[in-house]
Enzyme design. Structure first.
Site, short mmCIF file in Angstrom:
data_model
loop_
_atom_site.label_atom_id
_atom_site.label_comp_id
_atom_site.label_asym_id
_atom_site.label_seq_id
_atom_site.Cartn_x
_atom_site.Cartn_y
_atom_site.Cartn_z
CG HIS A 56 -5.47 5.71 -7.40
ND1 HIS A 56 -4.45 6.51 -6.93
CD2 HIS A 56 -6.21 6.48 -8.22
CE1 HIS A 56 -4.58 7.73 -7.45
NE2 HIS A 56 -5.64 7.73 -8.24
N GLY B 250 -3.49 4.42 7.68
CA GLY B 250 -3.52 2.95 7.72
C GLY B 250 -4.90 2.35 7.88
CB SER B 251 -8.36 3.56 7.32
OG SER B 251 -8.35 3.96 5.98
CG ASN B 252 -7.37 1.18 2.44
OD1 ASN B 252 -8.33 0.55 1.99
ND2 ASN B 252 -7.25 2.49 2.30
CG MET C 78 1.46 8.62 0.40
SD MET C 78 0.32 8.34 -0.98
CE MET C 78 -1.26 8.40 -0.15
NE ARG C 79 10.28 7.12 -0.24
CZ ARG C 79 10.71 8.38 -0.17
NH1 ARG C 79 10.08 9.26 0.56
NH2 ARG C 79 11.78 8.76 -0.83
CG ASN D 232 -1.42 1.51 -5.59
OD1 ASN D 232 -1.22 1.77 -4.40
ND2 ASN D 232 -1.72 2.46 -6.48
C1 GAR Z 1 -6.25 5.57 0.49
O1 GAR Z 1 -7.39 6.31 0.16
C2 GAR Z 1 -5.55 5.09 -0.77
O2 GAR Z 1 -6.43 4.78 -1.80
C3 GAR Z 1 -4.71 6.29 -1.10
O3 GAR Z 1 -4.21 6.72 0.13
C4 GAR Z 1 -5.20 6.48 1.13
C5 GAR Z 1 -4.56 5.85 2.33
O4 GAR Z 1 -5.46 5.81 3.40
N1 GAR Z 1 -3.66 5.97 -2.04
C6 GAR Z 1 -3.25 6.80 -3.00
O5 GAR Z 1 -3.67 7.93 -3.14
C7 GAR Z 1 -2.18 6.23 -3.92
N2 GAR Z 1 -1.98 7.07 -5.06
P1 GAR Z 1 -5.19 4.88 4.64
O6 GAR Z 1 -3.77 5.18 5.12
O7 GAR Z 1 -6.21 5.29 5.66
O8 GAR Z 1 -5.32 3.45 4.21
#
Ligand code: GAR
Length: 202
Positions: free
Chosen positions: A111, A14-16, A92-93, A109
């Protein structure tokens, strides 16, 4: 004008999500984060939402007979809260048409690669192992297909010869944490227009 109401979907660290919360707190988001949706009760992002005082819809997919079944519950919550934008931030779903159709053009989204290169999971490692010299971050509209949909913003990150997955991930996350709140703000300000696959940002 009422502020854009945002729901963030996340599955892990969840850093984003945190970057969006921080941006809102600092007045840089132009939108209000109203809900976290998370499919893993033990994920750190759930604690982050708690700490930020943001309500969370937390569920276990295996408690439901189908994806559609839990998405219907989520959709009811999104409607109740008048959510105008869904941000997939490490969710991730795959979404089904229950949410995708109701929110067509209103799901984005993030990526950790330069799409259409390296779609899917574990792509930071994949890019490193493939040996590309440049990778990066993409923010795009989501249409239910994996890592597809019109691209709103991209930023390149150079791969150095001494990079490990950890050092590269660190630089990619840094870009993500800046880019995602910027895109949400531009959408909230009505500066993003889509024509076919092309996205125009004022
Ligand atoms: C992020 O790097 C995001 O871009 C990636 O998951 C990570 C989640 O990090 N998403 C994907 O790979 C989607 N295909 P976070 O939980 O620290 O935000």
């Amino acid at each position: 004008m009422a502020k854009l109401q945002v729901a963030v979907f996340a599955s892990g660290n969840g850093s984003n999500f945190q970057a969006l919360v921080d941006a809102e707190r600092e007045g840089r988001l132009g939108a209000e984060i109203r809900l976290l949706v998370c499919n893993r009760p033990e994920a750190p992002v759930v604690k982050r939402a708690e700490a930020a005082g943001i309500p969370a819809f937390v569920f276990r997919p295996k408690d439901y007979p189908s994806r559609e079944a839990y998405e219907k519950e989520i959709l009811a919550e999104l409607t109740r809260l008048d959510i105008g934008l869904i941000v997939l931030a490490g969710f991730m779903r795959i979404l089904t048409s229950v949410i995708v159709d109701a929110y067509a053009g209103r799901i984005i989204n993030i990526h950790p690669a330069l799409l259409p290169a390296f779609p899917g999971l574990n792509v930071i490692r994949e890019a490193l192992e493939y040996g590309v010299k440049v990778t990066g971050v993409t923010v795009h509209f989501a249409d239910g297909n994996l890592d597809a949909g019109p691209i709103i913003a991209q930023e390149a990150v150079k791969i150095e010869e001494d990079d490990t997955e950890e050092t590269l991930a660190e630089r990619i996350h840094k870009v993500e944490h800046r880019l995602l709140p910027e895109v949400v703000r531009k959408i909230a300000e009505g500066r993003v227009r889509v024509e076919g696959r092309r996205v125009y940002v004022r």
